[in-house]
Design a protein around this motif. Structure first.
Motif, PDB file in Angstrom:
ATOM      1  N   THR A  29       0.840  -1.190   0.000  1.00 22.01           N
ATOM      2  CA  THR A  29       0.000   0.000   0.000  1.00 22.01           C
ATOM      3  C   THR A  29       0.878   1.243   0.000  1.00 22.01           C
ATOM      4  OG1 THR A  29      -1.735  -1.130   1.229  1.00 22.01           O
ATOM      5  CG2 THR A  29      -1.802   1.268   1.221  1.00 22.01           C
ATOM      6  N   THR A  31       0.945   5.326   0.389  1.00 20.62           N
ATOM      7  CA  THR A  31       0.164   6.427   0.943  1.00 20.62           C
ATOM      8  C   THR A  31       0.801   7.753   0.569  1.00 20.62           C
ATOM      9  OG1 THR A  31      -0.534   5.094   2.833  1.00 20.62           O
ATOM     10  CG2 THR A  31      -0.748   7.481   3.045  1.00 20.62           C
ATOM     11  N   GLU A  52      -8.418   6.507  -5.548  1.00 23.44           N
ATOM     12  CA  GLU A  52      -8.106   5.239  -4.888  1.00 23.44           C
ATOM     13  C   GLU A  52      -8.795   4.069  -5.578  1.00 23.44           C
ATOM     14  OE1 GLU A  52      -7.430   7.027  -0.367  1.00 23.44           O
ATOM     15  OE2 GLU A  52      -9.250   5.895  -0.861  1.00 23.44           O
ATOM     16  N   GLU A  59      -3.327   5.015  -1.254  1.00 20.94           N
ATOM     17  CA  GLU A  59      -4.211   5.740  -0.336  1.00 20.94           C
ATOM     18  C   GLU A  59      -3.840   7.218  -0.377  1.00 20.94           C
ATOM     19  OE1 GLU A  59      -5.567   5.799   4.390  1.00 20.94           O
ATOM     20  OE2 GLU A  59      -3.826   4.641   3.743  1.00 20.94           O
ATOM     21  N   LYS A  61      -4.303  10.828   1.444  1.00 23.53           N
ATOM     22  CA  LYS A  61      -4.724  11.533   2.656  1.00 23.53           C
ATOM     23  C   LYS A  61      -4.559  13.032   2.429  1.00 23.53           C
ATOM     24  CE  LYS A  61      -3.778   7.824   5.932  1.00 23.53           C
ATOM     25  NZ  LYS A  61      -3.125   7.441   7.207  1.00 23.53           N
TER      26      LYS A  61
END
Length: 249
Positions: A29, A31, A52, A59, A61
């Protein structure tokens, strides 16, 4: 104001997650953390979900704040991967910390009033009326600079009851009944439909806000950040931005 913004920026920077790659259930994953102007809050939440879905394993944010607060975070080395501001000036001032920016959308200003416009505000001239509680974004905020520009062009002297650290804070003051009117972006007023009414500012009296996006040179996940910034200029991203009231770049 500057000390308050600096403390806010430091607190936000400490709270930001590090961009990293991790493994969950055997799947890698990635981020990425994106610092974005407060006026992008609603549409970027949708954009993040769409991205996503298109890019499994990535991911996104977000950290939303006034562009001047985001700039302070970047200068202080906040752990983030990309930046989107509500004006080109803020981005240009950070060219030593960013990649090459690209404008992804534009916006305009409008006057937000309490529902049903009880003070009968008809245009910019009315904002200078004695007794009218007007709230504006602070001069350090892009929306504040744009607001000052259009008021100065009309030779209007407006004394706000408060100057807020973001355009969303201006909108909140009006929607909560703490101010009679405020100048916000068209997209913010659209997102708050039912909580505020709007008074259109004619194009000849208005200002155009440009939203540039760029990667950050201290990113720990450069490729993923580059992919996301590039995607913000895609047809799908522009469709989302348009549905939120943003104009094409």
């Amino acid at each position: 104001m500057n000390r308050t913004l600096t403390r806010t920026a430091l607190a936000a920077a400490l709270a930001l997650p590090l961009a990293a790659c991790s493994s969950t259930g055997g799947k890698s994953t990635s981020t990425i953390t994106v610092l974005a102007a407060a006026s992008l809050t609603d549409v970027f939440k949708q954009a993040g979900a769409a991205y996503e879905k298109e890019h499994p394993g990535t991911e996104v944010k977000f950290s939303f704040a006034g562009s001047q607060e985001l700039a302070a975070q970047v200068r202080q080395g906040a752990p983030a991967d990309a930046l989107v501001t509500a004006d080109t000036k803020t981005m240009d001032d950070l060219k030593a910390q960013t990649g090459t920016p690209a404008v992804i959308a534009k916006n305009r200003l409008t006057i937000a009033t309490a529902p049903h416009n009880p003070r009968h505000v008809q245009g910019l001239t009315d904002l200078s009326q004695s007794g009218l509680k007007v709230v504006l974004a602070a001069p350090e905020v892009p929306a504040g600079r744009y607001s000052k520009k259009i008021l100065d062009q009309q030779h209007l002297s407006v004394k706000p009851v408060s100057q807020e650290p973001s355009v969303r804070a201006v909108l909140s003051k009006v929607s909560l009944g703490e101010a009679d009117a405020g100048i916000v972006y068209v997209t913010d007023a659209t997102a708050a439909k039912g909580k505020v009414d709007t008074v259109t500012i004619p194009d000849a009296q208005n200002a155009v806000a440009s939203y540039p996006a760029a990667t950050l040179k201290n990113s720990k996940n450069t490729k993923a950040a580059e992919d996301f910034v590039k995607w913000l200029s895609s047809a799908e991203a522009r469709k989302l931005l348009a549905s939120a009231g943003f104009q094409k770049p």
